[in-house]
Design a protein around this motif. Sequence first.
Motif, PDB file in Angstrom:
ATOM      1  N   GLY A  31       0.795  -1.218   0.000  1.00 40.89           N
ATOM      2  CA  GLY A  31       0.000   0.000   0.000  1.00 40.89           C
ATOM      3  C   GLY A  31       0.829   1.271   0.000  1.00 40.89           C
ATOM      4  N   LEU A  32       2.010   1.205  -0.601  1.00 45.23           N
ATOM      5  CA  LEU A  32       2.927   2.350  -0.644  1.00 45.23           C
ATOM      6  C   LEU A  32       2.832   3.037  -2.001  1.00 45.23           C
ATOM      7  N   GLY A  33       2.508   4.323  -1.995  1.00 48.56           N
ATOM      8  CA  GLY A  33       2.464   5.061  -3.248  1.00 48.56           C
ATOM      9  C   GLY A  33       3.858   5.343  -3.770  1.00 48.56           C
ATOM     10  N   PHE A  34       3.983   5.453  -5.083  1.00 44.52           N
ATOM     11  CA  PHE A  34       5.291   5.752  -5.671  1.00 44.52           C
ATOM     12  C   PHE A  34       5.097   6.390  -7.039  1.00 44.52           C
ATOM     13  N   ALA A  35       6.082   7.192  -7.424  1.00 50.69           N
ATOM     14  CA  ALA A  35       6.129   7.729  -8.776  1.00 50.69           C
ATOM     15  C   ALA A  35       7.080   6.877  -9.601  1.00 50.69           C
ATOM     16  N   THR A  36       6.877   6.866 -10.900  1.00 54.38           N
ATOM     17  CA  THR A  36       7.717   6.072 -11.791  1.00 54.38           C
ATOM     18  C   THR A  36       8.526   6.986 -12.698  1.00 54.38           C
ATOM     19  N   VAL A  37       9.816   6.699 -12.814  1.00 53.98           N
ATOM     20  CA  VAL A  37      10.640   7.308 -13.862  1.00 53.98           C
ATOM     21  C   VAL A  37      11.072   6.171 -14.772  1.00 53.98           C
ATOM     22  N   ALA A  38      10.749   6.290 -16.038  1.00 46.46           N
ATOM     23  CA  ALA A  38      11.049   5.213 -16.982  1.00 46.46           C
ATOM     24  C   ALA A  38      12.462   5.362 -17.534  1.00 46.46           C
ATOM     25  N   ARG A  39      13.164   4.237 -17.572  1.00 48.97           N
ATOM     26  CA  ARG A  39      14.479   4.158 -18.221  1.00 48.97           C
ATOM     27  C   ARG A  39      14.339   3.139 -19.347  1.00 48.97           C
ATOM     28  N   HIS A  40      14.267   3.630 -20.557  1.00 46.53           N
ATOM     29  CA  HIS A  40      13.987   2.739 -21.681  1.00 46.53           C
ATOM     30  C   HIS A  40      15.221   1.894 -21.982  1.00 46.53           C
ATOM     31  N   LEU A  41      15.099   0.580 -21.720  1.00 44.22           N
ATOM     32  CA  LEU A  41      16.294  -0.271 -21.808  1.00 44.22           C
ATOM     33  C   LEU A  41      16.787  -0.417 -23.240  1.00 44.22           C
ATOM     34  N   ARG A  42      15.876  -0.500 -24.194  1.00 50.26           N
ATOM     35  CA  ARG A  42      16.333  -0.680 -25.579  1.00 50.26           C
ATOM     36  C   ARG A  42      16.975   0.594 -26.124  1.00 50.26           C
ATOM     37  N   LYS A  43      16.659   1.729 -25.498  1.00 53.46           N
ATOM     38  CA  LYS A  43      17.338   2.985 -25.854  1.00 53.46           C
ATOM     39  C   LYS A  43      18.554   3.234 -24.960  1.00 53.46           C
ATOM     40  N   ARG A  44      18.874   2.279 -24.099  1.00 55.90           N
ATOM     41  CA  ARG A  44      20.045   2.336 -23.200  1.00 55.90           C
ATOM     42  C   ARG A  44      19.977   3.518 -22.232  1.00 55.90           C
ATOM     43  N   GLU A  45      18.752   3.911 -21.869  1.00 54.22           N
ATOM     44  CA  GLU A  45      18.621   5.042 -20.948  1.00 54.22           C
ATOM     45  C   GLU A  45      19.135   4.708 -19.554  1.00 54.22           C
ATOM     46  N   GLN A  46      19.245   3.377 -19.269  1.00 56.92           N
ATOM     47  CA  GLN A  46      19.781   2.991 -17.960  1.00 56.92           C
ATOM     48  C   GLN A  46      21.294   3.196 -17.893  1.00 56.92           C
ATOM     49  N   ALA A  47      21.905   3.499 -19.042  1.00 56.68           N
ATOM     50  CA  ALA A  47      23.344   3.785 -19.068  1.00 56.68           C
ATOM     51  C   ALA A  47      23.621   5.284 -19.056  1.00 56.68           C
ATOM     52  N   ALA A  48      22.578   6.116 -18.985  1.00 57.85           N
ATOM     53  CA  ALA A  48      22.768   7.570 -18.976  1.00 57.85           C
ATOM     54  C   ALA A  48      23.518   7.983 -17.710  1.00 57.85           C
ATOM     55  N   PRO A  49      24.380   9.005 -17.830  1.00 50.99           N
ATOM     56  CA  PRO A  49      25.206   9.420 -16.674  1.00 50.99           C
ATOM     57  C   PRO A  49      24.371   9.728 -15.420  1.00 50.99           C
ATOM     58  N   ASP A  50      23.221  10.373 -15.582  1.00 51.35           N
ATOM     59  CA  ASP A  50      22.449  10.716 -14.376  1.00 51.35           C
ATOM     60  C   ASP A  50      21.915   9.469 -13.686  1.00 51.35           C
ATOM     61  N   TYR A  51      21.692   8.398 -14.448  1.00 48.31           N
ATOM     62  CA  TYR A  51      21.228   7.167 -13.803  1.00 48.31           C
ATOM     63  C   TYR A  51      22.388   6.369 -13.204  1.00 48.31           C
ATOM     64  N   VAL A  52      23.479   6.296 -13.923  1.00 50.36           N
ATOM     65  CA  VAL A  52      24.641   5.563 -13.399  1.00 50.36           C
ATOM     66  C   VAL A  52      25.184   6.231 -12.133  1.00 50.36           C
ATOM     67  N   ALA A  53      24.958   7.546 -12.032  1.00 48.10           N
ATOM     68  CA  ALA A  53      25.341   8.223 -10.785  1.00 48.10           C
ATOM     69  C   ALA A  53      24.513   7.704  -9.607  1.00 48.10           C
ATOM     70  N   LYS A  54      23.282   7.322  -9.876  1.00 45.62           N
ATOM     71  CA  LYS A  54      22.430   6.746  -8.818  1.00 45.62           C
ATOM     72  C   LYS A  54      22.739   5.269  -8.608  1.00 45.62           C
ATOM     73  N   ASN A  55      22.913   4.552  -9.723  1.00 44.95           N
ATOM     74  CA  ASN A  55      23.151   3.110  -9.663  1.00 44.95           C
ATOM     75  C   ASN A  55      24.285   2.745 -10.612  1.00 44.95           C
ATOM     76  N   PRO A  56      25.504   2.614 -10.071  1.00 39.74           N
ATOM     77  CA  PRO A  56      26.659   2.323 -10.930  1.00 39.74           C
ATOM     78  C   PRO A  56      26.506   1.047 -11.755  1.00 39.74           C
ATOM     79  N   GLN A  57      25.596   0.168 -11.353  1.00 40.82           N
ATOM     80  CA  GLN A  57      25.421  -1.048 -12.128  1.00 40.82           C
ATOM     81  C   GLN A  57      24.702  -0.765 -13.453  1.00 40.82           C
ATOM     82  N   GLY A  58      23.994   0.357 -13.526  1.00 42.03           N
ATOM     83  CA  GLY A  58      23.300   0.690 -14.772  1.00 42.03           C
ATOM     84  C   GLY A  58      22.198  -0.278 -15.128  1.00 42.03           C
TER      85      GLY A  58
END
Lengths: 213, 213
Positions: A23-50
């Motif tokens: 029952g926890l509310g949350f917002a979603t930020v999408a990282r499009h994997l096929r566009k490699r958005e999980q490798a963007a610098p602002d995301y890797v700064a949060k999660n070095p694993q990407g």
Amino acid sequence: MVLQGYFRSSAAWRVRIALNLKGLGFATVARHLRKREQAAPDYVAKNPQGLVPALEVPGQGVLTQSLAIIEWLEETKPLPPLLPADPWGRARVRSLAQIVACDIHPIQNLRVLAYLKHELGQEQPAIDAFARHWIEAGLAALEARLAREAETGRFCHGDAPGLADLCLVPQLGNARRFGVELSPYPTVLRIEAACAALPAFQDATPDRQPDAE
Amino acid sequence: MVLQGYFRSSAAWRVRIALNLKGLGFATVARHLRKREQAAPDYVAKNPQGLVPALEVPGQGVLTQSLAIIEWLEETKPLPPLLPADPWGRARVRSLAQIVACDIHPIQNLRVLAYLKHELGQEQPAIDAFARHWIEAGLAALEARLAREAETGRFCHGDAPGLADLCLVPQLGNARRFGVELSPYPTVLRIEAACAALPAFQDATPDRQPDAE
């Protein structure tokens, strides 16, 4: 809280179900994997694993790895529980979850399949067969255990949904994408149907996410 | 207790370290993976997944999946702890452990490499490169986190060994087997050296197991 994810990521999907069950509310930020958005610098700064998901907790920081996130949710908001109370039962549920989270999903994950294609020159039919092979091996083990172990109930463990269920359901989504024949796993399918009746599972499906295609 | 394992299995190795750190005695039954002894009917009856390790607990049953086994050890014999007391720290340690246990080891595991060889017709150099690729990706993420996160101490989390360390050390054993160049990971190597000074880690290395070759 903000969940950094991707509509089709089964690891992010697990966390969505857990947040919904708690029952926890949350917002979603999408990282499009096929566009490699999980490798963007602002995301890797949060999660070095990407890799997704990551859960941003205001005032605390960023959590990564879906099972670690879910255990944190369980410890900080214990009700409703996603793990049973007794250590033996907890070990059982964790082991069922880890069959999916360690021994199926990482092997059939997008990045591994991309390596087979681009680095090893494999054609799509062989890549799909590779994914099906590991999904089928894991589902066969899950079916064998769920069918014979007395603790199995309406859900993987007893009559309330928990950690094993929220790993199993997204994995079945992947199984269908790769064309796995699911009839050899009737107990698995029965449990999936029980989960599918619950709003927490319904609201977490990929097609209901803001970044769904 | 009886640990069904294999001297070189990094998942069994993790459990050996945990048992040693907890001061719990155990007997070993070896399942030779290259001889497919983990697929023998008497073992699959204990663990339908046909993977090592499994921990047989007298009077209770069989536990599977290394991380689930170790969490059970932690819950039933809490001292010395393998996880910190605070939920945020526990999530951190679990996430570090899962980088190894979910996102490195299962992909470079023997059964996956055997599939690349036999089903996909890959030659040994390409297979070794595949293993190195996933090990290097995971170690890079671990190094980035361990080097920058304030909670890192003499070990992965503070100054006592725990769940993340006992996953990291066996993975480095695999890294060397596949010829991974480890100099880009100085924090990882420093922590490994701290672990190597402890008898619990020394007694768990593959070369000290009864089935070592």
